[in-house]
Design an enzyme around this catalytic site. Sequence first.
Site, PDB file in Angstrom:
ATOM      1  N   ARG A 218       0.846  -1.186   0.000  1.00  0.00           N
ATOM      2  CA  ARG A 218       0.000   0.000   0.000  1.00  0.00           C
ATOM      3  C   ARG A 218       0.885   1.241   0.000  1.00  0.00           C
ATOM      4  O   ARG A 218       1.897   1.295   0.715  1.00  0.00           O
ATOM      5  CB  ARG A 218      -0.926   0.018   1.234  1.00  0.00           C
ATOM      6  CG  ARG A 218      -2.070  -0.995   1.154  1.00  0.00           C
ATOM      7  CD  ARG A 218      -3.073  -0.587   0.087  1.00  0.00           C
ATOM      8  NE  ARG A 218      -4.201  -1.495  -0.019  1.00  0.00           N
ATOM      9  CZ  ARG A 218      -4.307  -2.474  -0.905  1.00  0.00           C
ATOM     10  NH1 ARG A 218      -3.311  -2.699  -1.745  1.00  0.00           N
ATOM     11  NH2 ARG A 218      -5.390  -3.221  -0.955  1.00  0.00           N
ATOM     12  N   HIS A 266       0.571  -0.166 -10.327  1.00  0.00           N
ATOM     13  CA  HIS A 266      -0.344  -0.980  -9.513  1.00  0.00           C
ATOM     14  C   HIS A 266      -0.752  -2.256 -10.258  1.00  0.00           C
ATOM     15  O   HIS A 266      -1.931  -2.538 -10.469  1.00  0.00           O
ATOM     16  CB  HIS A 266      -1.585  -0.166  -9.127  1.00  0.00           C
ATOM     17  CG  HIS A 266      -2.233  -0.667  -7.874  1.00  0.00           C
ATOM     18  ND1 HIS A 266      -2.781   0.165  -6.931  1.00  0.00           N
ATOM     19  CD2 HIS A 266      -2.414  -1.930  -7.392  1.00  0.00           C
ATOM     20  CE1 HIS A 266      -3.287  -0.544  -5.934  1.00  0.00           C
ATOM     21  NE2 HIS A 266      -3.075  -1.823  -6.192  1.00  0.00           N
TER      22      HIS A 266
END
Length: 303
Positions: A218, A266
């Site tokens: 994250r 991502h």
Amino acid sequence: MKEWETELTRWRAELNIPFQLRVDPAEISPEDVDMLVLNPVAGIRDLAPYRGVKAVQSIWAGVEGLLANPTLPEEPVLCRMVEPGLSEGMTDYIVGHVLRHHLGIDRCVRESMAGNWAPAVPPLSRDRKVGVLGLGALGADAARMLARLRFDVAGWSRTAKSVDGVTCLHGAKGLDEILARSEILVTILPSTTETRGILNARTLALLPRGAVIINPGRGPLIDDDALLAALESGQIAHATLDVFNEEPLPASHPFWRNPQVTVTPHIAAETRASFAARVVVEQIGRMIRGEPLWHIVDRSLGY
């Protein structure tokens, strides 16, 4: 076609079950819904009408987006997605980049493009210390695979855990210990009040000088300014980052222009409908049979 509509098309093809199924919010009244299966950032955002649902199943491993939604009902069980495709995709990404940095592939490419013959033999994997922050389903799978490749692997978690072939540490003391030994550090923690900014000026300074960071977990785990300072000083040699505090990463962000940073968009792991649909089917069946659901989120912990 909108991205979430494309996603629904994939799930329609996989979800072939003998229950009343609606994959378009317009197809059913909120008061008739027993379970919500949600993409946290697409499709339904206002959950207030769904006060009667018994369970909310995220199709993502991370649930911080759902927990931050003020319309999320307090009563239903909230479940995160754990499925083989997520674990395998994340492990592929982590192992690939650990090997890249361990073997010095970037340096080899630079020297090759410059026409330089510059031998630099890397150590054996058994002599390379790798740390994995986070020993949930994804982190534990990656740590086990790295250990099978003979890396000297240590893992850290908030509470005590055991993973075959991995030195497991936990708590505040364990965090400092794993940082002090990790030549390559992988962060695969959830984003919670306890983990945000876990890599900051103090903790980055604990790593061996010239360490490498790989973050497919994250974005908020890392203090961007502290990382940039550590890269500039040479404390950190390189950072491979797949997740960021703001996504997409703004064009003005200095990560883009820093040769010591690799940006990937991502892509480390994605929920695959072919696997995740089986989890959803099982969860529906378990709810109907009155059995405990899988992977229930502790809302107080954030995962």
